[in-house]
Design a protein around this motif. Structure first.
Motif, PDB file in Angstrom:
ATOM      1  N   GLY A  91      15.187  48.887  23.090  1.00  0.00           N
ATOM      2  CA  GLY A  91      14.788  47.611  22.524  1.00  0.00           C
ATOM      3  C   GLY A  91      14.186  47.742  21.136  1.00  0.00           C
ATOM      4  O   GLY A  91      13.812  48.832  20.695  1.00  0.00           O
ATOM      5  N   PRO A  92      14.069  46.603  20.433  1.00  0.00           N
ATOM      6  CA  PRO A  92      13.692  46.643  19.012  1.00  0.00           C
ATOM      7  C   PRO A  92      12.264  47.082  18.741  1.00  0.00           C
ATOM      8  O   PRO A  92      12.004  47.722  17.723  1.00  0.00           O
ATOM      9  N   LYS A  93      11.303  46.774  19.617  1.00  0.00           N
ATOM     10  CA  LYS A  93       9.904  47.089  19.321  1.00  0.00           C
ATOM     11  C   LYS A  93       9.675  48.596  19.290  1.00  0.00           C
ATOM     12  O   LYS A  93       9.118  49.143  18.324  1.00  0.00           O
ATOM     13  N   GLN A  94      10.107  49.294  20.347  1.00  0.00           N
ATOM     14  CA  GLN A  94       9.941  50.745  20.396  1.00  0.00           C
ATOM     15  C   GLN A  94      10.795  51.421  19.329  1.00  0.00           C
ATOM     16  O   GLN A  94      10.367  52.384  18.685  1.00  0.00           O
ATOM     17  N   ALA A  95      12.014  50.892  19.111  1.00  0.00           N
ATOM     18  CA  ALA A  95      12.899  51.463  18.103  1.00  0.00           C
ATOM     19  C   ALA A  95      12.307  51.314  16.702  1.00  0.00           C
ATOM     20  O   ALA A  95      12.507  52.182  15.841  1.00  0.00           O
ATOM     21  N   GLN A  96      11.606  50.230  16.452  1.00  0.00           N
ATOM     22  CA  GLN A  96      10.991  50.033  15.147  1.00  0.00           C
ATOM     23  C   GLN A  96       9.989  51.145  14.839  1.00  0.00           C
ATOM     24  O   GLN A  96       9.970  51.705  13.738  1.00  0.00           O
ATOM     25  N   LEU A  97       9.171  51.483  15.825  1.00  0.00           N
ATOM     26  CA  LEU A  97       8.172  52.536  15.636  1.00  0.00           C
ATOM     27  C   LEU A  97       8.844  53.896  15.454  1.00  0.00           C
ATOM     28  O   LEU A  97       8.475  54.679  14.566  1.00  0.00           O
ATOM     29  N   LEU A  98       9.850  54.192  16.271  1.00  0.00           N
ATOM     30  CA  LEU A  98      10.571  55.459  16.142  1.00  0.00           C
ATOM     31  C   LEU A  98      11.337  55.517  14.828  1.00  0.00           C
ATOM     32  O   LEU A  98      11.436  56.571  14.206  1.00  0.00           O
ATOM     33  N   GLY A  99      11.866  54.372  14.403  1.00  0.00           N
ATOM     34  CA  GLY A  99      12.573  54.324  13.127  1.00  0.00           C
ATOM     35  C   GLY A  99      11.666  54.593  11.950  1.00  0.00           C
ATOM     36  O   GLY A  99      12.054  55.250  10.979  1.00  0.00           O
ATOM     37  N   GLN A 100      10.451  54.103  12.020  1.00  0.00           N
ATOM     38  CA  GLN A 100       9.491  54.343  10.941  1.00  0.00           C
ATOM     39  C   GLN A 100       9.142  55.829  10.834  1.00  0.00           C
ATOM     40  O   GLN A 100       8.797  56.317   9.755  1.00  0.00           O
ATOM     41  N   MET A 101       9.225  56.546  11.950  1.00  0.00           N
ATOM     42  CA  MET A 101       8.905  57.977  11.953  1.00  0.00           C
ATOM     43  C   MET A 101      10.095  58.867  11.632  1.00  0.00           C
ATOM     44  O   MET A 101       9.934  60.077  11.430  1.00  0.00           O
TER      45      MET A 101
END
Length: 427
Positions: A91-101
């Motif tokens: 999902g987008p919320k967890q992916a957003q955090l992983l994407g930022q890293m």
């Protein structure tokens, strides 16, 4: 007690000097015991030491003995599965955090090199090379994806432009990432070990962890000593064996092979890779290469599932090199070696905690140089009570290989054969 040396490789032959690090022969106490003196373990140790923790690192052989000292030396961003795949899974919320890293590991490497004056032949610039129009379309999508997460140091290369950065006729285009690059991987890890010691960290080589005594105050046992700690970080990746059985069930060591040519000389090296960028192609079973500081071509590829050492590495890799660079047909191969990385079924890293005080990160799946440096920071944050980024990784779903340890190797090899056929026929 056995003394395990570095395997023969170009990196071992050209490594910077390092002090002797005696095996553990006492009972010691510390805040954090790190198992494994590779990138994950030393990155964790550095971040912890910088935040006031006492740290003891146990290494079964020598600093950087495993993948950290044998890899292709390429700084490649993101994960072995890209952010869009993660987004569809979690999902987008967890992916957003992983994407930022996803682009942080390379920055950490550069910060470490600058802060601790690490001499590791750091060069900027990495190229993803497309062999087919479909792969080029994937790179166009990847550029849009990465830019959505703030990564902008990217340039698409058409067929004319890619000829300007690599003298190989098989590519239709590519993508240049100027935040990518390459290093002498063993010298990087040796420099990080020196940085750990400069901050008061203790490293014991030839000190394999043979047993972890779990509980409120865990103890790591070695053949001649033990470490009592408040926390343990397990950072052995493909070289951890069955020390933690529940981790071994969800991962598989795999071998990759690398060769290094004789020095090519400035003129030939400049013709092959005029800007001195590193290159990897876009196949599932990819090839990767770069120049060393003394103008050798370091070329790697291929996967041996189950981490067996091939009888003749040059016979596997030299034909791949000559397919890319037929002009090297008379060039001598000076070094050939293999090293293991840890594969997960999802090809995403496994991060988590066992009980209250044993933390781990493993399973970079061939994408470890940058991820391991990020992992060290994330693990250190978790031990300090800042777990949001740790949890983003820990919540990724992971599964054991079908058939358990007995059948995981043939199943994985069958899958690789299938994807190899897809590469061959351009699907």
């Amino acid at each position: 007690m056995a003394n395990t040396p570095y395997p023969e490789s170009y990196y071992a032959a050209s490594a910077n000097g390092a002090p002797p690090r005696p095996a553990l022969q006492d009972d010691v106490e510390t805040d954090v015991c790190v198992i494994g003196a590779g990138y994950t373990g030393l990155s964790s140790a550095l971040f912890l030491l910088e935040n006031g923790f006492r740290v003891t690192v146990l290494e079964a052989a020598k600093v950087g003995f495993g993948a950290s000292g044998r890899n292709g030396g390429q700084i490649v961003n993101s994960y072995s599965r890209d952010i869009d795949v993660i987004e569809r899974s979690v999902g987008p919320k967890q992916a957003q955090l992983l994407g930022q890293m996803a682009f942080e590991g390379g920055r950490i490497i550069r910060e470490r090199v600058a802060k601790y004056n690490i001499q590791c032949d750091l060069k900027d610039g990495g190229v993803f090379a497309a062999i087919t129009a479909k792969q080029m379309g994937h790179l166009e999508s990847q550029k849009r994806l990465w830019e959505r997460f703030g990564h902008t140091q990217l340039e698409l290369l058409d067929q004319r432009r890619i000829r300007e950065v690599v003298a190989c006729d098989q590519y239709v285009g590519g993508m240049l990432d100027m935040s990518g690059g390459h290093i002498h991987p063993l010298n990087l890890v040796l420099g990080e070990a020196a940085a750990v010691e400069s901050l008061g960290g203790i490293i014991h080589e030839q000190s394999p962890a043979v047993r972890i005594e779990r509980g409120a105050n865990p103890v790591v046992h070695t053949p001649q000593g033990k470490v009592r700690a408040k926390f343990i970080i397990v950072a052995g990746n493909a070289y951890i064996g069955n020390l933690v059985p529940e981790l071994a069930a969800k991962s598989m060591p795999c071998g990759t092979q690398v060769i290094a040519t004789e020095p090519l000389g400035d003129e030939l090296a400049k013709r092959l890779l005029p800007q001195d960028y590193c290159v990897e192609d876009c196949n599932y079973l990819l090839d990767y290469y770069r120049l060393s500081a003394d103008k050798r071509l370091i070329f790697g590829g291929g996967v041996v599932y189950g981490a067996r050492d091939p009888a003749n590495i040059e016979a596997i890799i030299r034909p791949k090199m000559l397919k890319a660079f037929p002009q090297l047909k008379d060039v001598k191969i000076d070094y050939a070696w293999t090293g293991n990385f840890l594969l997960t079924l999802s090809r995403l890293p496994q991060v988590g905690r066992l009980g209250d005080n044993i933390y781990y990160s493993q399973g970079c799946s061939g994408h470890g140089v940058t991820y391991t440096h990020l992992a060290g920071k994330v693990l250190a944050e978790a031990l300090r009570g800042q777990a949001e980024r740790f949890d983003a990784f820990a919540d990724l779903p992971h599964y054991p290989f079908p058939g358990g340890q007995l059948l995981r190797t043939p199943f994985a090899a069958l899958g690789a054969w299938y994807y190899g056929l897809r590469d061959k026929f351009g699907y």
